[in-house]
Write an enzyme that holds these catalytic residues in place. Structure first.
Site, PDB file in Angstrom:
ATOM      1  N   ASN A   1      60.771  25.638 -28.748  1.00 60.79           N
ATOM      2  CA  ASN A   1      59.773  26.806 -28.654  1.00 60.79           C
ATOM      3  C   ASN A   1      60.564  27.900 -28.378  1.00 60.79           C
ATOM      4  O   ASN A   1      61.210  27.609 -27.121  1.00 60.79           O
ATOM      5  CB  ASN A   1      58.817  26.153 -27.899  1.00 60.79           C
ATOM      6  CG  ASN A   1      58.030  25.235 -28.657  1.00 60.79           C
ATOM      7  OD1 ASN A   1      57.374  25.212 -29.632  1.00 60.79           O
ATOM      8  ND2 ASN A   1      57.780  23.771 -28.008  1.00 60.79           N
TER       9      ASN A   1
ATOM     10  N   SER B   1      65.106  12.581 -21.992  1.00 61.73           N
ATOM     11  CA  SER B   1      65.475  13.589 -22.557  1.00 61.73           C
ATOM     12  C   SER B   1      66.629  13.381 -23.239  1.00 61.73           C
ATOM     13  O   SER B   1      67.404  13.560 -22.371  1.00 61.73           O
ATOM     14  CB  SER B   1      65.266  14.893 -22.059  1.00 61.73           C
ATOM     15  OG  SER B   1      63.657  15.177 -21.581  1.00 61.73           O
ATOM     16  N   LEU B   2      66.845  13.415 -24.424  1.00 59.95           N
ATOM     17  CA  LEU B   2      68.381  13.005 -25.091  1.00 59.95           C
ATOM     18  C   LEU B   2      68.983  14.345 -25.524  1.00 59.95           C
ATOM     19  O   LEU B   2      70.009  14.677 -24.866  1.00 59.95           O
ATOM     20  CB  LEU B   2      68.142  11.836 -26.023  1.00 59.95           C
ATOM     21  CG  LEU B   2      69.807  11.014 -26.282  1.00 59.95           C
ATOM     22  CD1 LEU B   2      70.244  10.495 -25.163  1.00 59.95           C
ATOM     23  CD2 LEU B   2      69.379  10.235 -27.498  1.00 59.95           C
TER      24      LEU B   2
ATOM     25  N   CYS C   1      56.173  22.737 -25.363  1.00 62.63           N
ATOM     26  CA  CYS C   1      57.354  22.057 -24.535  1.00 62.63           C
ATOM     27  C   CYS C   1      58.417  23.111 -24.349  1.00 62.63           C
ATOM     28  O   CYS C   1      59.034  23.742 -25.364  1.00 62.63           O
ATOM     29  CB  CYS C   1      57.745  21.132 -25.618  1.00 62.63           C
ATOM     30  SG  CYS C   1      58.925  19.964 -24.766  1.00 62.63           S
TER      31      CYS C   1
ATOM     32  N   GLY D   1      60.068  20.975 -13.659  1.00 59.70           N
ATOM     33  CA  GLY D   1      60.767  20.104 -12.660  1.00 59.70           C
ATOM     34  C   GLY D   1      61.232  18.860 -13.352  1.00 59.70           C
ATOM     35  O   GLY D   1      60.783  18.166 -14.284  1.00 59.70           O
ATOM     36  N   GLU D   2      62.193  18.178 -12.597  1.00 59.99           N
ATOM     37  CA  GLU D   2      62.730  16.774 -12.797  1.00 59.99           C
ATOM     38  C   GLU D   2      62.138  15.890 -11.973  1.00 59.99           C
ATOM     39  O   GLU D   2      62.320  15.639 -10.898  1.00 59.99           O
ATOM     40  CB  GLU D   2      64.275  16.702 -12.747  1.00 59.99           C
ATOM     41  CG  GLU D   2      64.753  15.471 -12.560  1.00 59.99           C
ATOM     42  CD  GLU D   2      64.308  14.506 -13.946  1.00 59.99           C
ATOM     43  OE1 GLU D   2      64.005  13.194 -13.769  1.00 59.99           O
ATOM     44  OE2 GLU D   2      64.699  14.851 -14.850  1.00 59.99           O
TER      45      GLU D   2
ATOM     46  N   CYS E   1      68.778  22.780 -18.070  1.00 63.49           N
ATOM     47  CA  CYS E   1      68.757  22.556 -19.497  1.00 63.49           C
ATOM     48  C   CYS E   1      68.767  23.737 -20.432  1.00 63.49           C
ATOM     49  O   CYS E   1      67.819  24.820 -19.905  1.00 63.49           O
ATOM     50  CB  CYS E   1      67.633  21.693 -19.804  1.00 63.49           C
ATOM     51  SG  CYS E   1      67.851  20.073 -19.093  1.00 63.49           S
TER      52      CYS E   1
ATOM     53  N   CYS F   1      49.671  17.764 -19.206  1.00 68.09           N
ATOM     54  CA  CYS F   1      51.045  17.953 -18.568  1.00 68.09           C
ATOM     55  C   CYS F   1      51.455  18.351 -17.514  1.00 68.09           C
ATOM     56  O   CYS F   1      50.945  19.420 -17.051  1.00 68.09           O
ATOM     57  CB  CYS F   1      51.664  18.616 -19.747  1.00 68.09           C
ATOM     58  SG  CYS F   1      53.492  19.063 -19.407  1.00 68.09           S
TER      59      CYS F   1
ATOM     60  N   CYS G   1      65.317  25.258 -21.842  1.00 69.83           N
ATOM     61  CA  CYS G   1      64.067  24.985 -20.961  1.00 69.83           C
ATOM     62  C   CYS G   1      63.993  26.255 -20.135  1.00 69.83           C
ATOM     63  O   CYS G   1      64.758  26.662 -19.604  1.00 69.83           O
ATOM     64  CB  CYS G   1      64.049  23.843 -20.122  1.00 69.83           C
ATOM     65  SG  CYS G   1      62.453  23.773 -19.290  1.00 69.83           S
TER      66      CYS G   1
ATOM     67  N   GLU H   1      52.763  25.556 -13.059  1.00 67.60           N
ATOM     68  CA  GLU H   1      51.998  25.479 -14.440  1.00 67.60           C
ATOM     69  C   GLU H   1      51.726  24.165 -14.964  1.00 67.60           C
ATOM     70  O   GLU H   1      52.691  23.282 -14.746  1.00 67.60           O
ATOM     71  CB  GLU H   1      52.662  26.380 -15.510  1.00 67.60           C
ATOM     72  CG  GLU H   1      52.737  27.703 -15.230  1.00 67.60           C
ATOM     73  CD  GLU H   1      53.286  28.749 -16.322  1.00 67.60           C
ATOM     74  OE1 GLU H   1      52.830  29.758 -16.331  1.00 67.60           O
ATOM     75  OE2 GLU H   1      53.988  28.183 -16.972  1.00 67.60           O
TER      76      GLU H   1
ATOM     77  N   CYS I   1      63.086  24.201 -11.462  1.00 62.16           N
ATOM     78  CA  CYS I   1      64.114  22.945 -11.785  1.00 62.16           C
ATOM     79  C   CYS I   1      65.570  23.061 -11.409  1.00 62.16           C
ATOM     80  O   CYS I   1      66.025  24.364 -11.864  1.00 62.16           O
ATOM     81  CB  CYS I   1      63.869  22.572 -13.314  1.00 62.16           C
ATOM     82  SG  CYS I   1      64.579  20.776 -13.694  1.00 62.16           S
TER      83      CYS I   1
ATOM     84  N   SER J   1      58.958  11.452 -17.633  1.00 63.88           N
ATOM     85  CA  SER J   1      59.956  12.115 -18.267  1.00 63.88           C
ATOM     86  C   SER J   1      61.225  12.479 -17.311  1.00 63.88           C
ATOM     87  O   SER J   1      60.674  13.129 -16.341  1.00 63.88           O
ATOM     88  CB  SER J   1      59.639  13.278 -19.456  1.00 63.88           C
ATOM     89  OG  SER J   1      60.880  13.825 -20.060  1.00 63.88           O
TER      90      SER J   1
END
Length: 357
Positions: A303, A227-228, A346, A173-174, A128, A117, A131, A104, A124, A205
């Site tokens: 979200n 991403s913290l 997001c 994905g990373e 996380c 985006c 996500c 996507e 991934c 990112s």
């Protein structure tokens, strides 16, 4: 002139998709076809600047060269198998790849820009907690041509008065876990022989793959977002398990020593989770952690996704959090959720297998 020849030690791809190739590689294949080197830029201009989907369109090439290219290469163009449109103008593209995997991408129009985006992997592996893509697990890496295909697919969905202005690798994905193909993609996007996009309009990112962060900024002048999401190792271990390999002190030390260009700053992304990481104490810890760094903070509303116990912080809590950071002279912005009604916001991207119409 931004030549940006291949910057990675990655071997040339075995794919027959022409969009995977860099200038050096096209010059070599043109020579092997018995033609002159300048034809390489001519072909790449057709592919990336003019969006050609067939070598037959390249009428200014010799017939013999066109025939050679047709016999040995394709110009891949996965199409959107489904487009969802939000009431706020956001559009989510479900793109089916040649092996029936799906990814996507999201077109996000605002008053001053139109951002794409982009995804870098199918699924991934970073796991996380906040996500939806993490629920897929990692299916595979995307090739450079598949990453670039998202741009071509998005352009076909733009309105007459729209033009893509910004590109963020913040989708599925990373990106740094697919580094060789990512750096090849960035070279094609930013080179004058490729798409000619300014690196200042591209952001990559990462959830914090420390060894690759410095390498990225040494090899290309794009923007970096980290991403913290937490101010203690205990919480970040849970929210972003990569923290168990690269804990906060290691990550932030690496950020302190990154080869940032003049006037560049790292964007620290912080998803706001009610009762988890949105307290006044969290804000003060975050301010203390980031004060020594050249950075800014992007506060993100969580979200929702089905089955998750996590909840978004209230707007009042987010604004109070922001105020503490700003009062401490740390730039902090609030990212408004876009595309919520089509699960395009997001953290919501999750490509299920679909049967095309």
């Amino acid at each position: 002139m931004n030549d940006n020849r291949q910057t990675s030690a990655e071997p040339a791809p075995t794919s027959a998709d022409f969009r995977d190739l860099t200038l050096d590689e096209v010059e070599q294949l043109v020579a092997s076809a018995g033609d002159r080197a300048y034809r390489a830029r001519q072909i790449l201009h057709w592919v990336h600047a003019r969006g050609a989907e067939s070598f037959d369109e390249m009428r200014d090439l010799p017939a013999a060269l066109r025939s050679y290219l047709k016999q040995n290469f394709t110009i891949g163009h996965p199409v959107s198998s489904f487009v969802s449109s939000s009431t706020d103008g956001t559009r989510k593209l479900l793109i089916r790849l040649d092996d029936a995997e799906e990814i996507e991408s999201v077109i996000i129009p605002t008053e001053k820009r139109v951002t794409l985006c982009m995804s870098s992997q199918v699924g991934c592996a970073m796991a996380c907690e906040f996500c939806a893509t993490a629920r897929m697990g990692l299916h595979r890496n995307l090739t450079s041509s598949e990453m670039l295909a998202q741009i071509f697919a998005a352009r076909r969905e733009l309105n007459a008065d729209e033009e893509l202005t910004n590109y963020v690798f913040m989708g599925m994905g990373e990106p740094l876990a697919n580094y060789p193909r990512l750096i090849r993609t960035l070279a094609i996007m930013t080179s004058d022989w490729g798409m000619g996009i300014s690196p200042r309009r591209i952001t990559v990112s990462t959830v914090g793959l420390v060894p690759m962060m410095e390498r990225l900024l040494n090899e290309t002048p794009v923007n970096l977002a980290v991403s913290l999401h937490a101010t203690t190792n205990e919480l970040r271990d849970r929210l972003a398990p990569i923290n168990q390999r690269y804990p906060l002190e290691v990550l932030l030390d690496a950020c302190r020593n990154l080869p940032l260009k003049r006037r560049s700053r790292i964007t620290f992304e912080y998803v706001m989770l009610a009762g988890v990481n949105d307290s006044i104490a969290d804000a003060r810890r975050l301010l203390k952690l980031l004060a020594p760094l050249r950075g800014k903070v992007n506060l993100i509303f969580y979200n929702p996704m089905e089955g998750s116990p996590l909840r978004s912080s209230s707007r009042a809590a987010v604004e109070a959090f922001q105020a503490i950071l700003k009062n401490g002279n740390l730039t902090a912005t609030i990212r408004e959720s876009r595309g919520l009604d089509i699960a395009a916001a997001c953290g919501q991207l999750y490509a299920e297998q679909h049967i095309p119409a």
